[in-house]
Design an enzyme around this catalytic site. Structure first.
Site, PDB file in Angstrom:
ATOM      1  N   GLY A  11       9.559  -7.546 -33.484  1.00  0.00           N
ATOM      2  CA  GLY A  11      10.541  -7.189 -34.496  1.00  0.00           C
ATOM      3  C   GLY A  11      11.798  -8.016 -34.351  1.00  0.00           C
ATOM      4  O   GLY A  11      12.334  -8.163 -33.253  1.00  0.00           O
ATOM      5  N   ASP A 142      15.902  -2.267 -29.578  1.00  0.00           N
ATOM      6  CA  ASP A 142      15.606  -1.074 -28.786  1.00  0.00           C
ATOM      7  C   ASP A 142      16.341  -1.057 -27.449  1.00  0.00           C
ATOM      8  O   ASP A 142      16.438  -0.010 -26.807  1.00  0.00           O
ATOM      9  CB  ASP A 142      14.106  -0.972 -28.521  1.00  0.00           C
ATOM     10  N   MET A 198      15.521   3.759 -35.326  1.00  0.00           N
ATOM     11  CA  MET A 198      14.469   3.245 -34.461  1.00  0.00           C
ATOM     12  C   MET A 198      14.657   3.728 -33.023  1.00  0.00           C
ATOM     13  O   MET A 198      15.744   4.115 -32.620  1.00  0.00           O
ATOM     14  CB  MET A 198      14.437   1.717 -34.503  1.00  0.00           C
ATOM     15  N   LEU A 305      16.974  -1.891 -42.252  1.00  0.00           N
ATOM     16  CA  LEU A 305      18.398  -2.122 -42.497  1.00  0.00           C
ATOM     17  C   LEU A 305      19.171  -2.252 -41.191  1.00  0.00           C
ATOM     18  O   LEU A 305      20.081  -3.079 -41.074  1.00  0.00           O
ATOM     19  CB  LEU A 305      18.978  -0.983 -43.337  1.00  0.00           C
TER      20      LEU A 305
END
Length: 425
Positions: A11, A142, A198, A305
């Protein structure tokens, strides 16, 4: 074998291209020690498919634009190499492509799973006697790379989320009648908002939303972390207590929140290679509040976003992303394989530096929120977390704007003529 190959994986983030720009610029400064600087289209898949581009034609203006552009300009992928003993042909193809293009340095810009790919490639190169140095360039919103104080991409995502929560908190106050209540079935008074962010196993992003609150009554009133088991009754009592004070209740939910039984609240799907896509925890929590407390509830999913908002990037984050790209090239030239990480030197004033860790210390490992960063009641964060996190959101690093919108880099480089037959994998 002195060409350098850069690739992006997993990601993407708002600042991953700053790492790309840093790597390209540092490689050019190395002079004849580095030949051409190539980039793979879509990560390791681009290497296997021999879809490479030459960055030589990117001038200073293009690199400045690249540095301030979100997403992965060269294309990313979610693809794990098989163990060499299970798929030797995959590695034969990989090293055939590297050899065909004279590549002696490989920089892989990704998270902890990508660091495992780096470890596999370096180990295979050593076993084959191929002269390759692999360096992992960290990135992940993350913030879960073990051994790092923080990860490039996290600070900007955290800044965007905390800003969004502060702004929506003001919106909720404006639309709230101030009536207390919101008891079951009444629909009167109470108002709640749920934001899903997330974080499948680690609550770093959800925790950062706490920085939105300047006063005890400010949003968010409750944060649900993957590190804490979700207990519906206790949670609803906390929501009711906020509503009873005449306040709207803002709840931040990490996508990976689990119940007391360890089961994830919401799961969307799983792809054939086993990658699990999470989503829906916010909706589950919003529905619970509405059904049980009867108040008006809205929910939103930050989704892409939060990791794409380059217009609100943290300057600290952008500088760190650029620095790890440059440091990765220096490590590669020193023939020191491993992962480059950010480590904190001091808190006050905030200072940081790059360091290198062996792949085995970071590959496929996850760094979760430590207990000292979680509030005693489990629904927020400690002051220690606030002190740790604030510097990562500091400063602005805005892109250029034209006609009211940001101007971003668009890759327009032809794929190099392949040397090998198409990949059959």
């Amino acid at each position: 074998m002195n060409n350098l190959l850069y690739a992006q994986s997993g990601g993407v983030t708002a600042v991953i291209n700053a790492s790309a720009a840093g790597a390209i610029i540092e490689a050019r400064r190395a002079g004849p020690r580095v030949g051409r600087v190539l980039a793979a289209r879509h990560g390791i898949l681009g290497v296997l498919r021999e879809q490479l581009v030459d960055t030589t034609s990117l001038d200073d203006a293009a690199l400045a634009l690249l540095r301030a552009t979100p997403g992965g300009a060269f294309g990313s992928c979610r693809f794990d190499l098989d163990p060499p003993e299970h798929n030797p042909a995959q590695y034969d193809r990989l090293f055939a492509v590297l050899a065909a293009h004279g590549i002696g340095y490989l920089l892989y810009n990704g998270g902890n799973g990508s660091m495992e790919t780096c470890r596999q490639i370096q180990s295979a190169a050593d076993a084959r006697g191929y002269p390759l140095t692999v360096v992992g360039v960290p990135k992940t919103v993350d913030n879960d790379i073990v051994g790092a104080d923080c990860c490039p991409g996290y600070g900007s995502a955290a800044k965007y989320l905390a800003t969004s929560v502060r702004e929506v908190g003001l919106d909720l106050l404006a639309m709230s009648s101030g009536d207390s209540g919101g008891g079951a079935g009444s629909g009167a008074g109470g108002r709640a908002f749920v934001l899903e962010v997330m974080g499948r196993n680690a609550g770093w992003l959800a925790a950062a939303c706490a920085l939105a609150a300047e006063h005890p009554e400010d949003a968010p009133q409750l944060i649900l972390l993957p590190e804490q088991p979700f207990e519906p009754e206790a949670f609803l009592a906390r929501v009711q207590a906020v509503l009873a004070r005449g306040l709207p209740c803002t709840v931040v939910v990490a996508e990976g929140v689990r119940g007391a039984d360890g089961q994830i609240l919401a799961l969307q799907n799983q792809d054939p290679r086993g990658y699990v896509q999470l989503g829906g925890a916010g909706e589950v929590v919003a529905d619970l509040i509405h059904r049980r407390l009867g108040c008006k509830v809205h929910y939103a999913v930050a989704d892409y976003l939060q990791r794409a908002a380059r217009h609100l990037a943290s300057r600290t984050d952008a500088l760190q992303a650029y620095a790890v790209g440059k440091a990765a090239v220096r490590r590669a030239l020193a023939r020191v394989p491993g992962a480059v990480v950010i480590q904190r030197v001091s808190d006050a004033p905030y200072r940081w530096a790059t360091a290198e860790l062996p792949f085995e210390a970071v590959a496929n490992l996850e760094r979760r929120l430590p207990p000292a960063f979680i509030a005693p009641d489990g629904y927020g964060v400690s002051e220690a977390f606030r002190r740790w996190c604030r510097p990562l959101l500091a400063g602005e690093d805005r892109p250029s704007f034209r006609d009211g919108l940001p101007v971003y880099f668009r890759l327009d480089l032809p794929v190099l003529v392949p040397h090998l037959a198409p990949w059959a994998g």
